[in-house]
Design an enzyme around this catalytic site. Structure first.
Site, mmCIF file in Angstrom:
data_model
loop_
_atom_site.group_PDB
_atom_site.id
_atom_site.type_symbol
_atom_site.label_atom_id
_atom_site.label_comp_id
_atom_site.label_asym_id
_atom_site.label_seq_id
_atom_site.Cartn_x
_atom_site.Cartn_y
_atom_site.Cartn_z
ATOM 1 N N ASP A 31 0.780 -1.233 0.000
ATOM 2 C CA ASP A 31 0.000 0.000 0.000
ATOM 3 C C ASP A 31 0.814 1.287 0.000
ATOM 4 O O ASP A 31 0.289 2.342 0.311
ATOM 5 C CB ASP A 31 -0.945 -0.020 1.216
ATOM 6 C CG ASP A 31 -2.098 0.967 1.074
ATOM 7 O OD1 ASP A 31 -2.479 1.267 -0.074
ATOM 8 O OD2 ASP A 31 -2.617 1.437 2.100
ATOM 9 N N CYS A 73 -20.895 -10.763 -6.965
ATOM 10 C CA CYS A 73 -21.811 -9.772 -6.378
ATOM 11 C C CYS A 73 -23.255 -9.985 -6.840
ATOM 12 O O CYS A 73 -24.197 -9.686 -6.094
ATOM 13 C CB CYS A 73 -21.367 -8.355 -6.743
ATOM 14 S SG CYS A 73 -19.921 -7.770 -5.829
ATOM 15 N N CYS A 91 -23.971 -2.654 -0.425
ATOM 16 C CA CYS A 91 -22.917 -1.684 -0.118
ATOM 17 C C CYS A 91 -23.272 -0.302 -0.635
ATOM 18 O O CYS A 91 -23.034 0.715 0.036
ATOM 19 C CB CYS A 91 -21.579 -2.152 -0.681
ATOM 20 S SG CYS A 91 -21.550 -2.457 -2.468
ATOM 21 N N CYS A 139 -24.186 3.332 1.860
ATOM 22 C CA CYS A 139 -23.276 4.478 1.908
ATOM 23 C C CYS A 139 -24.021 5.747 2.322
ATOM 24 O O CYS A 139 -24.970 6.160 1.654
ATOM 25 C CB CYS A 139 -22.618 4.688 0.548
ATOM 26 S SG CYS A 139 -21.440 6.062 0.561
ATOM 27 N N CYS A 146 -16.544 9.988 -0.200
ATOM 28 C CA CYS A 146 -16.362 8.845 0.690
ATOM 29 C C CYS A 146 -15.898 9.311 2.072
ATOM 30 O O CYS A 146 -14.952 10.091 2.195
ATOM 31 C CB CYS A 146 -15.329 7.895 0.079
ATOM 32 S SG CYS A 146 -14.880 6.511 1.134
ATOM 33 N N CYS A 204 -14.610 4.658 7.595
ATOM 34 C CA CYS A 204 -16.010 4.227 7.576
ATOM 35 C C CYS A 204 -16.039 2.764 7.145
ATOM 36 O O CYS A 204 -15.355 2.375 6.205
ATOM 37 C CB CYS A 204 -16.819 5.081 6.607
ATOM 38 S SG CYS A 204 -18.565 4.607 6.459
ATOM 39 N N CYS A 240 -21.815 -6.237 3.611
ATOM 40 C CA CYS A 240 -21.580 -7.204 2.540
ATOM 41 C C CYS A 240 -22.012 -8.603 2.991
ATOM 42 O O CYS A 240 -21.513 -9.110 4.015
ATOM 43 C CB CYS A 240 -20.103 -7.215 2.155
ATOM 44 S SG CYS A 240 -19.693 -8.433 0.862
#
Length: 343
Positions: free
Chosen positions: A130, A184, A190, A194, A210, A237, A244
């Protein structure tokens, strides 16, 4: 060698391992270009840099022949949404409640790298967690360890959505695994969960909307339209991950024990966090990923939570912060003071 490497990776605390070729992945470049062209990365200028290296493993390291994609579970043992209506507490994203994942995952990757070099001393490799232009999620899907869900995060049928990702680029030619199919289906849990409508379409994220981006990456005052939607979220968040359905297969027993949450960060007291000065902030969050945003941005987030709390008892603490040296903190404190005064 692949079977032996998988066994060693699991021993080191990884949840899954997959292999893919280092060349190709043209679809990644097109999707990245579209996202950047639409400005959906917000102020994350580092996403714009080194596009060739980010788009393909061989663009970053031409000698690479294979990519070893790995995941490490941090599945929580409590419902991340349980504190949503608790005005006494603040919410910190599950991933940030324990040790900094960069340190934990990189240490395990380096141990796996040493194991591999000991068996293939003429090979070379590079490890990533990352902090380099590496697209871990699409590489993870190509390597078969999961798929990018409609919330754009990697999902596993075995480990759910609570996954840290790492990658090893190697000069060895590992036979690639089969890419993971999208599972999915028609689910849009999801997207519906939000609170800021950050998904303009399935598999598309607008970071500018976001809450994770707003509380972690965004440096200035938050746009007024998002402040109430933050609720009591002060760092990140989890809503799109928490809902999910595939997380029914995830459980805390799968999580790496080195990533267990700290008791004081699972349900922290909002009033106490508002009182943190720079020294206290650094001491409290030593070894935590939260430390990277600094005291001022963190207290800014806590002030938005205070304004949303409906707790007039917080007003004295908020008013003190109206005189804070940092202008962004003062702006957030003044907003919170108005919200608490007008109850």
């Amino acid at each position: 060698m692949k079977d032996a490497l998988r066994a060693e990776a699991l021993r080191l605390g990884f949840a899954s391992v997959g292999f893919t070729a280092a060349e190709g992945h043209a679809g990644q470049a097109a999707r990245l270009d579209e996202w950047l062209g639409e400005g959906r990365h917000g102020s994350m200028e580092w996403m714009e840099g080194r596009p060739v290296q980010r788009a393909s493993p061989q663009g970053l390291w031409p000698e690479a022949r294979s990519v070893i994609a790995l995941s490490m579970s941090y599945a929580p043992d409590v419902d991340p949404l349980a504190l949503a209506d608790d005005a006494e507490k603040a919410r910190i994203s599950v991933y940030a409640q324990g040790r900094d994942y960069h340190d934990v995952v990189k240490k395990a990757l380096k141990a796996l790298a040493r194991w591999l070099i000991a068996r293939e001393p003429d090979s070379e490799l590079k490890v990533f967690v990352d902090t380099a232009p590496v697209m871990e999620k699409p590489l993870g899907q190509a390597a078969g360890i999961g798929w990018q869900g409609k919330h754009t995060n990697l999902v596993s049928t075995t480990h759910g959505s609570w996954l840290f990702l790492g990658a090893i680029y190697s000069t060895l030619d590992f036979a690639p695994d089969t890419p993971h199919a999208d599972r999915c289906g028609s689910c849009r849990a999801c997207q519906d969960a939000c609170p800021t409508d950050a998904f303009p379409a399935p598999y598309r994220l607008d970071a500018r909307r976001c809450i994770s981006y707003l509380t972690i990456e965004h440096k200035g005052p938050l746009p007024e339209e998002f402040r109430a939607a933050l609720g009591n979220r002060i760092y990140g968040c989890d809503d799109c991950l928490a809902v999910c359905p595939w997380n029914k297969f995830a459980n805390a027993a799968q999580a790496n024990t080195k990533l267990l949450p700290r008791d004081d960060l699972v349900a922290p007291d909002l009033a106490a966090l508002l009182a943190l000065d720079d020294a206290a902030f650094r001491a409290k969050f030593s070894g935590s990923p939260i430390k990277r945003i600094g005291r001022d941005r963190f207290v800014r987030n806590c002030l938005y939570a205070a304004g949303n709390s409906g707790r007039p008892d917080l007003l004295p603490r908020v008013e003190v912060l109206c005189r804070d040296p940092d202008p962004v903190v003062r702006d957030a404190a003044e907003w919170a003071a108005r919200a608490l005064t007008n109850l």
